[in-house]
Motif scaffolding. Structure first.
Motif, PDB file in Angstrom:
ATOM      1  N   VAL A   1      -2.420   6.082 -17.615  1.00 18.91           N
ATOM      2  CA  VAL A   1      -1.853   5.852 -16.282  1.00 18.91           C
ATOM      3  C   VAL A   1      -0.549   6.623 -16.180  1.00 18.91           C
ATOM      4  CG1 VAL A   1      -0.917   4.110 -14.710  1.00 18.91           C
ATOM      5  CG2 VAL A   1      -2.884   3.549 -16.162  1.00 18.91           C
ATOM      6  N   CYS A   2      -0.383   7.365 -15.101  1.00 15.58           N
ATOM      7  CA  CYS A   2       0.872   8.070 -14.873  1.00 15.58           C
ATOM      8  C   CYS A   2       1.958   7.042 -14.594  1.00 15.58           C
ATOM      9  CB  CYS A   2       0.747   9.027 -13.689  1.00 15.58           C
ATOM     10  SG  CYS A   2       2.288   9.931 -13.385  1.00 15.58           S
TER      11      CYS A   2
ATOM     12  N   PRO B   1       5.351   2.763  -9.071  1.00 13.04           N
ATOM     13  CA  PRO B   1       4.305   1.757  -9.252  1.00 13.04           C
ATOM     14  C   PRO B   1       3.426   1.962 -10.488  1.00 13.04           C
ATOM     15  CG  PRO B   1       3.680   3.296  -7.550  1.00 13.04           C
ATOM     16  CD  PRO B   1       5.092   3.653  -7.951  1.00 13.04           C
ATOM     17  N   GLY B   2       3.516   3.099 -11.147  1.00 16.55           N
ATOM     18  CA  GLY B   2       2.665   3.375 -12.300  1.00 16.55           C
ATOM     19  C   GLY B   2       2.836   2.384 -13.431  1.00 16.55           C
ATOM     20  N   LEU B   3       4.067   1.981 -13.715  1.00  9.17           N
ATOM     21  CA  LEU B   3       4.300   1.015 -14.789  1.00  9.17           C
ATOM     22  C   LEU B   3       3.675  -0.332 -14.471  1.00  9.17           C
ATOM     23  CD1 LEU B   3       7.982   1.811 -15.821  1.00  9.17           C
ATOM     24  CD2 LEU B   3       5.914   2.160 -17.182  1.00  9.17           C
ATOM     25  N   ASP B   4       3.804  -0.770 -13.221  1.00  9.18           N
ATOM     26  CA  ASP B   4       3.165  -2.030 -12.820  1.00  9.18           C
ATOM     27  C   ASP B   4       1.652  -1.920 -12.920  1.00  9.18           C
ATOM     28  OD1 ASP B   4       5.548  -3.354 -12.327  1.00  9.18           O
ATOM     29  OD2 ASP B   4       5.566  -2.818 -10.200  1.00  9.18           O
ATOM     30  N   LEU B   5       1.102  -0.798 -12.476  1.00  7.16           N
ATOM     31  CA  LEU B   5      -0.342  -0.585 -12.568  1.00  7.16           C
ATOM     32  C   LEU B   5      -0.803  -0.650 -14.025  1.00  7.16           C
ATOM     33  CD1 LEU B   5      -3.100   0.163 -11.382  1.00  7.16           C
ATOM     34  CD2 LEU B   5      -2.402   2.561 -11.504  1.00  7.16           C
ATOM     35  N   LEU B   6      -0.073  -0.022 -14.918  1.00  7.38           N
ATOM     36  CA  LEU B   6      -0.426  -0.042 -16.335  1.00  7.38           C
ATOM     37  C   LEU B   6      -0.443  -1.477 -16.869  1.00  7.38           C
ATOM     38  CD1 LEU B   6      -1.057   1.425 -18.994  1.00  7.38           C
ATOM     39  CD2 LEU B   6       1.412   1.730 -19.297  1.00  7.38           C
TER      40      LEU B   6
ATOM     41  N   THR C   1      -2.030   7.954 -10.431  1.00  6.85           N
ATOM     42  CA  THR C   1      -3.162   8.615 -11.065  1.00  6.85           C
ATOM     43  C   THR C   1      -3.528   7.912 -12.374  1.00  6.85           C
ATOM     44  OG1 THR C   1      -1.676  10.220 -12.090  1.00  6.85           O
ATOM     45  CG2 THR C   1      -2.738  10.876 -10.035  1.00  6.85           C
ATOM     46  N   VAL C   2      -4.842   7.893 -12.640  1.00 10.55           N
ATOM     47  CA  VAL C   2      -5.397   7.238 -13.815  1.00 10.55           C
ATOM     48  C   VAL C   2      -6.476   8.149 -14.388  1.00 10.55           C
ATOM     49  CG1 VAL C   2      -6.656   5.212 -14.658  1.00 10.55           C
ATOM     50  CG2 VAL C   2      -4.983   4.949 -12.814  1.00 10.55           C
ATOM     51  N   ALA C   3      -6.442   8.356 -15.713  1.00  8.14           N
ATOM     52  CA  ALA C   3      -7.447   9.187 -16.383  1.00  8.14           C
ATOM     53  C   ALA C   3      -8.271   8.352 -17.346  1.00  8.14           C
ATOM     54  CB  ALA C   3      -6.765  10.317 -17.152  1.00  8.14           C
ATOM     55  N   PHE C   4      -9.563   8.675 -17.437  1.00  5.30           N
ATOM     56  CA  PHE C   4     -10.486   8.075 -18.406  1.00  5.30           C
ATOM     57  C   PHE C   4     -10.940   9.198 -19.320  1.00  5.30           C
ATOM     58  CE2 PHE C   4     -10.477   4.999 -15.101  1.00  5.30           C
ATOM     59  CZ  PHE C   4     -10.835   3.784 -15.666  1.00  5.30           C
TER      60      PHE C   4
ATOM     61  N   GLY D   1       0.557   4.907 -21.127  1.00 10.01           N
ATOM     62  CA  GLY D   1       1.273   5.510 -20.017  1.00 10.01           C
ATOM     63  C   GLY D   1       1.600   6.941 -20.373  1.00 10.01           C
ATOM     64  N   SER D   2       1.719   7.775 -19.373  1.00 11.61           N
ATOM     65  CA  SER D   2       2.074   9.175 -19.580  1.00 11.61           C
ATOM     66  C   SER D   2       2.992   9.615 -18.453  1.00 11.61           C
ATOM     67  CB  SER D   2       0.818  10.043 -19.574  1.00 11.61           C
ATOM     68  OG  SER D   2       1.164  11.404 -19.719  1.00 11.61           O
ATOM     69  N   VAL D   3       3.939  10.446 -18.787  1.00 12.34           N
ATOM     70  CA  VAL D   3       4.838  10.966 -17.770  1.00 12.34           C
ATOM     71  C   VAL D   3       4.166  12.145 -17.088  1.00 12.34           C
ATOM     72  CG1 VAL D   3       7.084  12.030 -17.364  1.00 12.34           C
ATOM     73  CG2 VAL D   3       6.856  10.217 -19.052  1.00 12.34           C
ATOM     74  N   CYS D   4       3.975  12.054 -15.815  1.00 17.76           N
ATOM     75  CA  CYS D   4       3.429  13.072 -14.925  1.00 17.76           C
ATOM     76  C   CYS D   4       2.076  13.634 -15.353  1.00 17.76           C
ATOM     77  CB  CYS D   4       4.389  14.225 -14.694  1.00 17.76           C
ATOM     78  SG  CYS D   4       3.834  15.244 -13.304  1.00 17.76           S
ATOM     79  N   MET D   5       1.088  13.312 -14.552  1.00 22.09           N
ATOM     80  CA  MET D   5      -0.260  13.839 -14.754  1.00 22.09           C
ATOM     81  C   MET D   5      -0.629  14.817 -13.641  1.00 22.09           C
ATOM     82  SD  MET D   5      -1.911  10.325 -16.303  1.00 22.09           S
ATOM     83  CE  MET D   5      -3.528  10.655 -15.747  1.00 22.09           C
ATOM     84  N   ALA D   6       0.370  15.310 -12.932  1.00 26.75           N
ATOM     85  CA  ALA D   6       0.229  16.347 -11.909  1.00 26.75           C
ATOM     86  C   ALA D   6      -0.639  15.921 -10.732  1.00 26.75           C
ATOM     87  CB  ALA D   6      -0.266  17.658 -12.516  1.00 26.75           C
ATOM     88  N   GLY D   7      -0.660  14.640 -10.431  1.00 20.88           N
ATOM     89  CA  GLY D   7      -1.366  14.147  -9.252  1.00 20.88           C
ATOM     90  C   GLY D   7      -0.371  13.638  -8.227  1.00 20.88           C
ATOM     91  N   CYS D   8       0.778  14.250  -8.181  1.00 24.98           N
ATOM     92  CA  CYS D   8       1.920  13.758  -7.401  1.00 24.98           C
ATOM     93  C   CYS D   8       1.627  13.540  -5.921  1.00 24.98           C
ATOM     94  CB  CYS D   8       3.104  14.703  -7.559  1.00 24.98           C
ATOM     95  SG  CYS D   8       3.602  14.931  -9.280  1.00 24.98           S
ATOM     96  N   GLU D   9       0.749  14.313  -5.362  1.00 24.80           N
ATOM     97  CA  GLU D   9       0.426  14.148  -3.949  1.00 24.80           C
ATOM     98  C   GLU D   9      -0.497  12.964  -3.696  1.00 24.80           C
ATOM     99  OE1 GLU D   9       1.780  15.889  -1.383  1.00 24.80           O
ATOM    100  OE2 GLU D   9       3.048  16.735  -2.952  1.00 24.80           O
TER     101      GLU D   9
END
Length: 137
Positions: A13-14, A26-31, A65-68, A53-61
């Motif tokens: 999760v970004c 909101p990424g930290l809450d989502l994680l 963002t969440v990756a599997f 968690g990861s800092v910036c997954m380039a989905g800023c727009e």
């Protein structure tokens, strides 16, 4: 979880995602909420997935963002994930993804709440010594 068993799948999760024009991250809450939901889904799922968690997954727009990801499986990147509204859909997708040997899913098979939120499906990167040797011949 059995310590000898390795988790074979990863959800990332970004943690730096921001809703455009809003100061919150909101990424930290989502994680945190996703970790709780995966644990609540039972050992069968939580034993197979690590969450990070990861800092910036380039989905800023299209935050959050969440990756599997998993070895020898396609990787998925989802965007526009709404924390509480999409948690159930992410857990359902995790089960589907885990159960597919190649990780591939069609849009219609994914939970409806994830419709239109797939940013990328990246083919599995499988490199084997046998395949490499064949290519060199």
């Amino acid at each position: 979880m059995d310590k000898a068993k390795e988790q074979t799948h990863r959800i990332t999760v970004c943690t730096s995602c921001r809703h455009v024009g809003a100061p919150c991250r909101p990424g930290l809450d989502l994680l945190k909420h996703l970790q709780a939901a995966i644990a609540e889904a039972g050992a069968a799922l939580s034993d197979d997935f690590s969450l990070e968690g990861s800092v910036c997954m380039a989905g800023c727009e299209r935050p959050c963002t969440v990756a599997f990801q998993a070895s020898a499986k396609a990787t998925y990147l989802f965007g526009d994930i709404a924390d509480e509204a999409d948690i159930g859909a992410l857990v359902s997708f995790a089960e589907l993804y885990r159960d597919r040997p190649d990780g591939l899913t069609r849009e219609g098979e994914r939970p409806k709440m994830l419709g239109g939120k797939t940013l990328a499906r990246i083919p599995a990167a499988i490199v084997s010594a046998e395949r490499h040797a064949t290519l060199l011949q």
